[in-house]
Design a protein around this motif. Sequence first.
Motif, short mmCIF file in Angstrom:
data_model
loop_
_atom_site.label_atom_id
_atom_site.label_comp_id
_atom_site.label_asym_id
_atom_site.label_seq_id
_atom_site.Cartn_x
_atom_site.Cartn_y
_atom_site.Cartn_z
N HIS A 9 -8.78 -27.99 121.05
CA HIS A 9 -9.30 -29.19 120.90
C HIS A 9 -8.40 -30.36 121.45
O HIS A 9 -7.10 -30.45 121.39
N ALA A 10 -9.13 -31.41 122.03
CA ALA A 10 -8.39 -32.65 122.71
C ALA A 10 -7.55 -33.21 121.29
O ALA A 10 -8.23 -33.50 120.34
N LEU A 11 -6.44 -33.61 121.51
CA LEU A 11 -5.78 -34.50 120.75
C LEU A 11 -5.94 -35.81 120.75
O LEU A 11 -5.90 -36.64 121.78
N ARG A 12 -6.74 -36.34 119.51
CA ARG A 12 -7.12 -37.82 119.59
C ARG A 12 -6.09 -38.53 118.81
O ARG A 12 -5.98 -39.69 119.55
N ASP A 13 -5.54 -38.14 117.76
CA ASP A 13 -4.34 -38.83 117.19
C ASP A 13 -3.11 -38.24 117.19
O ASP A 13 -2.91 -37.61 118.30
N SER A 14 -2.04 -38.74 116.64
CA SER A 14 -0.74 -38.16 116.91
C SER A 14 -0.79 -36.61 116.33
O SER A 14 -1.57 -36.14 115.66
N LEU A 15 -0.02 -35.84 117.20
CA LEU A 15 0.19 -34.31 116.93
C LEU A 15 0.56 -34.05 115.29
O LEU A 15 1.88 -34.55 114.92
N PRO A 16 -0.01 -33.45 114.27
CA PRO A 16 0.54 -33.12 113.00
C PRO A 16 1.47 -32.09 113.16
O PRO A 16 1.30 -30.94 112.38
N GLU A 17 2.58 -32.32 113.91
CA GLU A 17 3.37 -31.28 114.11
C GLU A 17 4.19 -30.50 112.84
O GLU A 17 3.98 -29.35 112.80
N GLU A 18 4.78 -31.38 112.01
CA GLU A 18 5.43 -30.96 110.88
C GLU A 18 4.46 -30.06 109.93
O GLU A 18 4.68 -28.88 109.47
N GLN A 19 3.54 -30.73 109.81
CA GLN A 19 2.26 -30.15 109.00
C GLN A 19 1.86 -29.00 109.36
O GLN A 19 1.71 -27.88 108.36
N TYR A 20 1.76 -28.96 110.62
CA TYR A 20 1.10 -27.57 111.20
C TYR A 20 2.06 -26.29 111.27
O TYR A 20 1.72 -25.32 110.75
N ILE A 21 3.31 -26.69 111.50
CA ILE A 21 4.48 -25.85 111.30
C ILE A 21 4.54 -25.22 109.99
O ILE A 21 4.47 -23.94 109.79
N GLN A 22 4.30 -26.15 108.76
CA GLN A 22 4.45 -25.75 107.64
C GLN A 22 3.39 -24.83 107.13
O GLN A 22 3.51 -23.63 106.60
N GLN A 23 2.00 -25.04 107.81
CA GLN A 23 0.77 -24.28 107.45
C GLN A 23 1.08 -22.76 108.12
O GLN A 23 0.79 -21.74 107.51
N LEU A 24 1.69 -22.80 109.45
CA LEU A 24 1.78 -21.46 109.96
C LEU A 24 2.65 -20.72 109.16
O LEU A 24 2.48 -19.37 109.07
N LEU A 25 3.86 -21.29 108.54
CA LEU A 25 4.60 -20.50 107.70
C LEU A 25 4.05 -20.03 106.32
O LEU A 25 4.35 -18.93 105.93
N ASN A 26 3.33 -20.79 105.79
CA ASN A 26 2.47 -20.49 104.66
C ASN A 26 1.63 -19.09 104.82
O ASN A 26 1.57 -18.31 104.28
N ASP A 27 1.01 -19.40 106.07
CA ASP A 27 0.05 -18.53 106.53
C ASP A 27 0.91 -17.02 106.68
O ASP A 27 0.26 -15.94 106.21
N LEU A 28 1.84 -17.19 107.37
CA LEU A 28 2.83 -15.93 107.61
C LEU A 28 3.41 -15.36 106.29
O LEU A 28 3.20 -14.10 106.23
N ARG A 29 3.68 -16.15 105.36
CA ARG A 29 4.23 -15.74 104.07
C ARG A 29 3.14 -14.85 103.38
O ARG A 29 3.47 -13.94 102.85
N GLN A 30 1.90 -15.27 103.34
CA GLN A 30 0.80 -14.76 102.96
C GLN A 30 0.75 -13.16 103.57
O GLN A 30 0.15 -12.27 102.72
N ASP A 31 0.90 -13.38 104.78
CA ASP A 31 0.50 -11.87 105.61
C ASP A 31 1.79 -10.81 105.44
O ASP A 31 1.50 -9.65 105.80
N ALA A 32 3.05 -11.55 105.35
CA ALA A 32 4.14 -10.83 105.61
C ALA A 32 4.22 -9.44 104.99
O ALA A 32 4.59 -8.61 105.33
#
Length: 382
Positions: free
Chosen positions: A31-54
């Motif tokens: 997706h084209a990035l319209r606003d600033s990159l939600p970097e921290e928030q996305y990394i946190q979600q990736l980790l929450n996602d991984l914790r669920q599957d680990a």
Amino acid sequence: MFHFTHPVPLSLYVHMPWCVQKCPYCDFNSHALRDSLPEEQYIQQLLNDLRQDAPLVRGRPLVSIFFGGGTPSLFSPRAISSFLLQVQELLPFSEGIEITLEANPGTLEHHDWQEYQFAGINRMSIGVQSFQDHLLKRLGRVHSSEEAYRAIQYIKQAGFRSLNLDLMYGLPDQTQAEAIADIERAMSLQLPHLSWYQLTLEPNTAFYIQPPRLPDDESIWAMQQEVLPRLNAAGYQQYEISAYAQTGKECQHNLNYWLYGDYLGVGAGAHSKITDLREQVVYRSYKTPHPKHYLRATERFAASHKQVQLSELPFEFMLNALRLYQDIYMPWFTERTGLPMSFIENRLAEAIQRGFLEYQDPYLRTTDLGKRFYNDLVQIFL
Ligand SMILES: C[S@@+](CC[C@H](N)C(=O)[O-])C[C@H]1O[C@@H](n2cnc3c(N)ncnc32)[C@H](O)[C@@H]1O
Ligand code: SF4
């Protein structure tokens, strides 16, 4: 008769769903990035996602990690580093683990490439597509040929020894001479791995709605006939329809997919295939695709989670493994489907009799005829 005895090699795929702008031919979840990159928030979600599957893969070492997109190089080395450190607390890394990041040369000015190496990335995959400015423009790319060339030089100087370059051919109004010139420029850079994709018009893309004029089948065939011997002469072996590597430089992550290994996918729309030894089943799942929804997810990241039926396993194994232009070590069939070879005996015999496959215990090889009639070949295992 259905029994998994060994853990299957495990990879981690991490999807980064944003790009500077959307290319008109691309149907990836980007997706084209319209606003600033939600970097921290996305990394946190990736980790929450991984914790669920680990827990599904607890204790199993990762053989590879692949940051794909989208444009992962929009994420800073600091964010990638912090993510990888936390992954390592959840899952062990095997020795010699391959960690790839897909990069777009248009993000060049944002970061110091060496910082990615300090973050743990040891393989870069650079999306160049073409070295001709007029074609880059038709493809809606955000970089010029010169910028792409400079990005590659910087990445090489940063010390990455494992590098891939993505090129496409069969581009709008592209001549045979232009396709050859692109490959020659790429070969002159002496990178260990090249991906050379034929442009396809995918539904849900701008090119599909308003198709550009593409070279006809005869020109495409001529491009392939001209380019393949050049790649071979320069030391690149084709090991999959679009993948060429110097000896020993094949992409371990993709090989694991094609050899029916396991992969855990985190991030918007990421797919997983996991063998559960305890339950003796293979699962497939994918995560909530839209980045906005993914960022908001609180409990469940998976949008779909289902068991692969026993009867589908041989077809899935063959569909993937037969894409490879190298010998397939057949004990992996039993290891990765939980089924004995006798389960596909008759079908193998048919494929061998029709001249599509050759079997020399324990290796299976696709013949030239099998490569040409790949669809007929895989149908035999359906
Ligand atoms: C996810 S992109 C990789 C990196 C980055 N997003 C970029 O484009 O620079 C993966 C690659 O798939 C190829 N690709 C994308 N759409 C394609 C299409 N419609 N036909 C053929 N190849 C395509 C391109 O070579 C692209 O670099
Ligand atoms: S080709 Fe790459 S840069 Fe272009 S939209 Fe797709 S993922 Fe983004």
